[in-house]
Structure formats: structure tokens, C-alpha cells
Write an enzyme that holds these catalytic residues in place. Structure first.
Site, PDB file in Angstrom:
ATOM      1  CG  HIS A  59     -46.704 -44.407  -2.604  1.00 24.21           C
ATOM      2  ND1 HIS A  59     -45.587 -44.371  -1.813  1.00 24.21           N
ATOM      3  CD2 HIS A  59     -46.336 -45.021  -3.762  1.00 24.21           C
ATOM      4  CE1 HIS A  59     -44.577 -44.926  -2.463  1.00 24.21           C
ATOM      5  NE2 HIS A  59     -44.997 -45.332  -3.642  1.00 24.21           N
ATOM      6  CE  LYS A 107     -45.199 -41.804  -6.780  1.00 26.51           C
ATOM      7  NZ  LYS A 107     -46.268 -42.604  -7.439  1.00 26.51           N
ATOM      8  CG  HIS A 226     -40.468 -46.040  -3.762  1.00 29.26           C
ATOM      9  ND1 HIS A 226     -40.257 -45.113  -4.763  1.00 29.26           N
ATOM     10  CD2 HIS A 226     -41.785 -46.360  -3.807  1.00 29.26           C
ATOM     11  CE1 HIS A 226     -41.396 -44.896  -5.400  1.00 29.26           C
ATOM     12  NE2 HIS A 226     -42.329 -45.643  -4.838  1.00 29.26           N
ATOM     13  CB  CYS A 422     -47.371 -41.887  35.939  1.00 29.78           C
ATOM     14  SG  CYS A 422     -47.419 -41.485  37.706  1.00 29.78           S
ATOM     15  CB  THR A 465     -57.079 -37.745  33.991  1.00 30.31           C
ATOM     16  OG1 THR A 465     -56.373 -38.041  35.195  1.00 30.31           O
ATOM     17  CG2 THR A 465     -56.811 -38.832  32.983  1.00 30.31           C
ATOM     18  CG  ASP A 603     -50.303 -47.295  41.425  1.00 30.30           C
ATOM     19  OD1 ASP A 603     -50.968 -47.496  40.401  1.00 30.30           O
ATOM     20  OD2 ASP A 603     -50.242 -46.200  42.013  1.00 30.30           O
TER      21      ASP A 603
END
Length: 619
Positions: A59, A107, A226, A422, A465, A603
Site C-alpha cells: 500500500h 485500518k 486487497h 500518430c 511534437t 512508417d
């Protein structure tokens, strides 16, 4: 969808201890009891109340990441998702022995309650004069466990527990008494509610990978930390704007007899904790925080603090939880402390690695600012050239639809050869262009204006970019060279190319209203390619988008613009040919070239150019 079942470790059996050793390297104020998998403040102030916590590992940063000045004195760690044993806890109580006493906070999980409780009772039996110096607090804040379901065991303890640590630890650091620290911790524990949600269950290192519990289209609301099942599943996965209100309703609704654990009223002040369960990106977490803030405010609650980050995880679970701490409606909480002191205790900066930065103030109203607009000369200085007999708009629509249809294939290629963006980038750009068409901003009567509009879509919608390369349409700079191979994806060159194409059309001494002939198109395209080459060293064959683009334009040039179909075929061959090329530029340059050739992956940018050109040709 499969759970993440690969981990970085030496041995599953030593992972907890290895992690604690790393934590002590990060935080030199700690000392490690290796035998008992416990960490403590090395030189605690024994004139102050000590705080102990612990439980199963997995945790992190809870619990050991909160040990240090200002929060916890020590933490005892079990194996992953397993409680430490009573002897580990009893040793820890001895280690933090002090003048004022110790508060143990756990807890609400059966193993933790039994082992920590047994250690407390054993300590009291061994030290009867100190029996009243150790107090025990159980935190259960999970609203997914209804009253009927939790009638015996109660609610599970989740991320709200760390707010109890923080407030109690900060108060103890001021020198407050044992009763003052315990009473405030108990008040906080009684005024927190938490709900979690996950996309998938997590995997415990050293165990056999389980089959997926959730389908790819499902989420689970109310999951425990859990891998416990949740309250319900939702399908398909809702948008955040739909999911967050559901979660907040479970936290605050007053008409649910199973889950109305706190009496919330409009106008109540709250602290909001958005907790990463381990596998949510910071990008997504920011969006979650924004939606939570908006929805809580719309419900009429006053948000006094927002905390966001990784506080209590379920290993690498892709999920998050929301916790609300309801602040006092009156000015004081009995005789203990005022509302403002609770906030000041939350704001106090501890010396621990696990506590995340917070502003220490209430959030400001969300606002956005827009820079002062400058005159956009491109709107009134370009030539209104006509496409003549060509159905310009229809061709643009076909090319955009072709890109949208090709997105899955291009994305698959880019996941192998690049960074995976892309296909989606091209799809976003195509959708933006279609929107421009629906708004009448692209027209066969104003080709230059249409190209400028398309260029703006590349700048504002396609992202990637883009950066400095997505600058003004009429930028005259020619000194910038793309020297970073990672930057040669399709989006910046497309922006540059469209801008240069618009300039090329206007540089041919034409007058407004002139119909663009094939030879004019060819000259402008040649000029645009030259402009693109100003900004990149990539030349064919290079396994980039310039391969089909260069082939198309030069073939068209040789026919004086009169054989478009042949030019498209040559471009398609060039795009196909990238399957057998070693990348010289673009993100593919970072990928092992032999692997791309073996898998015959073209490509992605070149494939996008091929798709556009074929779409423009199709009838």
C-alpha cells in the site's frame, strides 16, 4: 485486459525488506528493524505522544512512507496484503516507549485488528503500570461496504486513514497529551468516507498471474485495496463526467440507508483527498481531481483543501479513490480543537517522503485566461484563389474520412515503430478539418484561406511534437533545422508543409479569383516541399513521410501536374517501400531496424501521407 503481472524485484520473499531498505536510504532519519520489518524515527522526542501504524505491505507509501517528524513515529509491515504478527507489533510498542503514551492506528481489516490488538493487550499485561498509556484506534471509511454487509466486521479502512495519521501526528508534534491526540484522531476517523474504483485487479508478486477479473469495457466501483470485489460493475466504462457524480453520490447521499454514514448537508465544509491506487497516470489523475472538484462544488459543499497523489495504493492497481473529511459544522469539536486548527494540522509540512505537496489554502474558483489577441493578418491578406472545376471540398472530406478509417492501422504501426500517437493525432486533425468544413471555413472559392484553416487545425488540434514548429502561418524564419530524430513525426511537417503551400500559391503573381491550374498546384507543391526541407535533414529514402511526399510531388512535376493518379501510385509504392528501410530519422530511428523490417512495419507518417493522397484522388 490482463493485470500487470511483471515486477522489478530480486525475490518476492525479500521484496518488502528490500523496499524498506530503500526507504531508509531516502529518509536517513529512519532506523530499520530488519527482523521485524519495521521502521522508526531513529531519535524520537520521548516527551511527545508516539504514533504507530502498520499492516500488510503493498500500500506504499502507506504506511512506512509516513514515518518521520510530523506524522508517524513507527510503522510495522507485514508481507504483501498480510498483517504483521503480534510479536512484531509488541516490539514496536517497546521501541517507541515514551513519557506521554502511544496511539496505535490501524485500518479495519481482521488480521490487523487482531494482531495489533493482541500486541496491545500483551504489552499491557507485561507492563501493568503503562496499560493506560497505549490507546488503540480502528479506522473504517469505505462506503462500498453497506451496513448489512458489514454488520459484524464493519467498514474496511481505505485512504481516509492517512488523514487520521496526518492530523493526529501533527497534533502530537505540538506536544499535546495522549487523550488530546487520541480524541482528535477518533473524531477524524468518525468523519471520513471513501469510495474506490478500478479498471482491473492488481497482481501480487510471486503469485500465479490470474485471469482478468474485468472485461476491457468494465470498471468496478467499491474495490478494496486487497483485490476484494467491489459494490458493483459498470459497462461500458463511463466518462469521468458521468463516473465522478456516481462516486460522490455514494459518499454523500442521505437517502441510502446502507451507505449514509455521515450526515452531509448543503453548505458543509470538506477536505477532499483524491488518491492514486497505484497505476493511474498523473495526466489522468489531474483530470479526475478537476471533475471531483467541480462535482463537489456543484453539490453545495465548501472545499477547504484538496489533496491529490499517491497516498495508499493497492500495489499497481489502475484505479483511484475519493475521500471526504467533513469538517466541523460548529466552531469547535467539543473541547478539543477548532475547525481552523484541524486545517492547520493538515497544512503542517511533515518531514516524510510519503506526504504529497498541498497548497495549504482552499482552491480558487477555476478560471482560464486568454492572451490578448493580436491582429491575425492571415485573415485579410491572402489571395482568394478558386479551385476551378475541382470539387475541392468533397476531396478534402474524402481524405479526412480515409484518415479516420485508417486510424487503427496507423496506431498499430506507430505502437511498434514510434510512440503510438500518430494514428490518433491524424484522426484528431481530420475531425478538426471536417468541423471546419461544416462551419463553412473551407471552400473551393478560397483555396488559400482553406489551406490556412487546415494549417491552423494542424497547429491547434493535432498536438504531438508541434511546439515551436506550429508557429505563425506567415513565419519567415528559415534558420531552424529539425536535428532531433524524435521530432520528425507527421504533425510538425504537415503544419510546415501546409503553411508553405499557402505561401507558394500566393507567390505566383496571381490575382484574387484566379482558378488554380494543375501547373500552379505543381509549382506550389514544389515550393512547399522545398520549404519543408528547410526544416528537416530527412531525404528519401529515409523511412519518414518525406518518402511518399517527395515521390508524389516530383512525379507530378514531371507531368506538369497532369498525371495525378500516377503520382499517387508512386507515392503509395514509396510508402510501402518504407517497410524495408532502416530509419534515418523519426522516432523509428530509436527502434531496432531489423525488427521493423522483419515485421514489415511501414512508417506510420508515410502511411498517413499515402492515405491522404489516395483519399484526395478517390471519386
Amino acid at each position: 485486459m490482463s493485470a500487470q503481472s511483471k515486477h522489478f524485484l530480486n525475490d518476492p520473499a525479500t521484496l518488502v525488506l528490500d523496499s524498506l531498505q530503500g526507504l531508509c536510504a531516502v529518509n536517513p532519519q529512519l532506523v530499520l528493524d530488519s527482523h521485524n520489518k519495521s521502521v522508526f524515527v531513529a531519535n524520537p522526542d520521548r516527551s511527545k505522544v508516539a504514533l504507530l501504524c502498520g499492516g500488510g505491505s503493498g500500500h506504499e507509501p502507506a504506511h512506512a512512507g509516513f514515518v518521520g517528524k510530523g506524522i508517524l513515529t513507527g510503522a510495522i509491515c507485514g508481507n504483501i496484503f498480510a498483517s504483521p504478527n503480534a510479536s512484531q507489533v509488541r516490539r514496536a510498542i517497546d521501541f517507541v516507549d515514551n513519557e506521554k503514551g502511544t496511539v496505535i492506528i490501524v485500518k479495519n481489516y481482521t488480521g490487523d485488528v487482531l494482531n495489533f490488538g493482541l500486541a496491545k493487550e500483551q504489552y499491557a499485561a507485561l507492563h501493568p503500570t503503562k496499560a493506560d498509556k497505549v490507546k488503540f484506534l480502528i479506522v473504517g471509511d469505505d462506503v462500498a461496504v453497506g451496513r448489512t454487509q458489514g454488520s459484524i466486521v464493519g467498514r474496511r479502512g481505505l485512504a481516509g486513514t492517512v488523514l487520521v495519521y496526518k492530523v493526529a501526528g501533527a497534533l502530537a508534534d505540538t506536544g499535546a497529551s495522549l487523550d488530546e491526540v487520541y480524541n482528535l484522531a477518533n473524531w477524524v476517523a468518525s468523519n471520513i468516507v471513501t469510495i474506490g474504483v478500478g479498471l482491473e485487479h492488481c497482481h501480487v508478486p510471486g503469485t500465479v498471474p490470474a485471469l482478468s477479473h474485468l472485461e476491457s469495457h468494465e470498471i468496478e466501483i467499491g474495490m478494496g485495496i486487497h483485490n476484494e470485489s467491489g459494490y458493483r460493475r459498470e459497462s461500458p466504462v463511463p466518462k469521468l463526467g458521468e463516473l465522478i457524480p456516481q462516486l460522490n453520490t455514494l459518499l454523500t447521499a442521505q437517502d441510502d440507508p446502507e451507505r449514509s454514514f455521515l450526515q452531509f448537508e448543503r453548505g458543509d465544509n470538506v477536505v477532499v483527498l483524491v488518491n492514486n491506487l497505484g497505476g493511474v497516470s498523473e495526466l489522468e489523475l489531474g483530470a479526475i481531481v478537476g471533475e471531483v472538484t467541480k462535482d463537489i462544488s456543484q453539490r453545495g459543499f465548501g472545499i477547504k483543501r484538496i489533496l491529490s497523489g499517491t497516498f495508499m495504493t493497492s500495489l499497481n492497481m489502475s484505479g483511484f479513490s475519493i475521500t471526504l473529511l467533513r469538517l466541523p459544522s460548529e466552531d469547535t469539536v467539543g473541547d478539543v480543537v477548532s475547525r481552523e486548527i484541524i486545517l492547520s494540522l493538515l497544512d503542517a509540512k511533515p518531514e516524510v517522503p510519503g506526504w504529497k505537496w498541498s497548497a495549504g489554502t482552499a482552491p480558487a474558483a477555476l478560471s482560464t485566461t486568454t492572451p490578448t489577441q493580436v491582429t491575425n493578418i492571415s485573415q485579410d491578406s491572402h489571395l482568394a484563389l478558386s479551385a476551378g472545376q475541382i470539387d475541392f471540398v468533397a476531396r478534402i472530406q474524402r481524405a479526412c474520412n480515409a484518415l479516420i478509417d485508417a486510424e487503427p492501422d496507423i496506431t498499430r504501426m506507430d505502437n511498434i515503430a514510434g510512440d503510438g500517437d500518430c494514428g490518433l493525432t491524424l484522426k484528431t486533425g481530420a475531425e478538426g478539418v471536417l468541423q471546419q468544413i461544416s462551419q463553412g471555413k473551407i471552400s473551393g472559392n478560397d483555396v488559400v484561406g482553406s489551406i490556412i484553416a487546415i494549417s491552423k487545425v494542424a497547429e491547434e488540434a493535432m498536438g504531438g511534437t508541434s511546439g515551436a514548429l506550429y508557429s505563425s502561418v506567415h513565419s519567415n524564419s528559415s534558420s531552424m533545422i529539425i536535428d532531433d530524430p524524435s521530432s520528425l513525426s507527421i504533425h510538425p511537417p504537415s503544419r510546415i508543409f501546409f503553411s508553405a503551400l499557402a505561401q507558394g500559391l500566393q507567390s505566383q503573381s496571381l490575382s484574387s479569383g484566379t482558378a488554380i491550374t494543375p501547373s500552379i498546384w505543381t509549382s506550389a507543391l514544389q515550393s512547399a516541399l522545398k520549404g519543408l526541407y528547410t526544416y528537416t535533414r530527412a531525404r528519401p529514402p529515409s523511412r519518414t513521410l518525406v518518402d511518399p511526399l517527395d515521390a508524389f510531388i516530383n512525379t507530378l512535376l514531371n507531368s506538369n501536374g497532369n498525371n495525378y493518379e500516377s503520382a499517387v501510385k508512386v507515392a503509395e509504392e514509396a510508402a510501402e517501400g518504407t517497410k524495408n528501410l532502416k530509419a534515418k530519422a523519426g522516432r523509428s530511428a530509436y527502434v531496432e531496424g531489423d525488427r521493423l523490417r522483419e515485421q514489415q512495419v511501414p512508417d506510420p507518417g508515410a502511411w498517413g501521407v499515402k492515405t491522404i493522397l489516395r483519399g484526395l484522388l478517390a471519386e
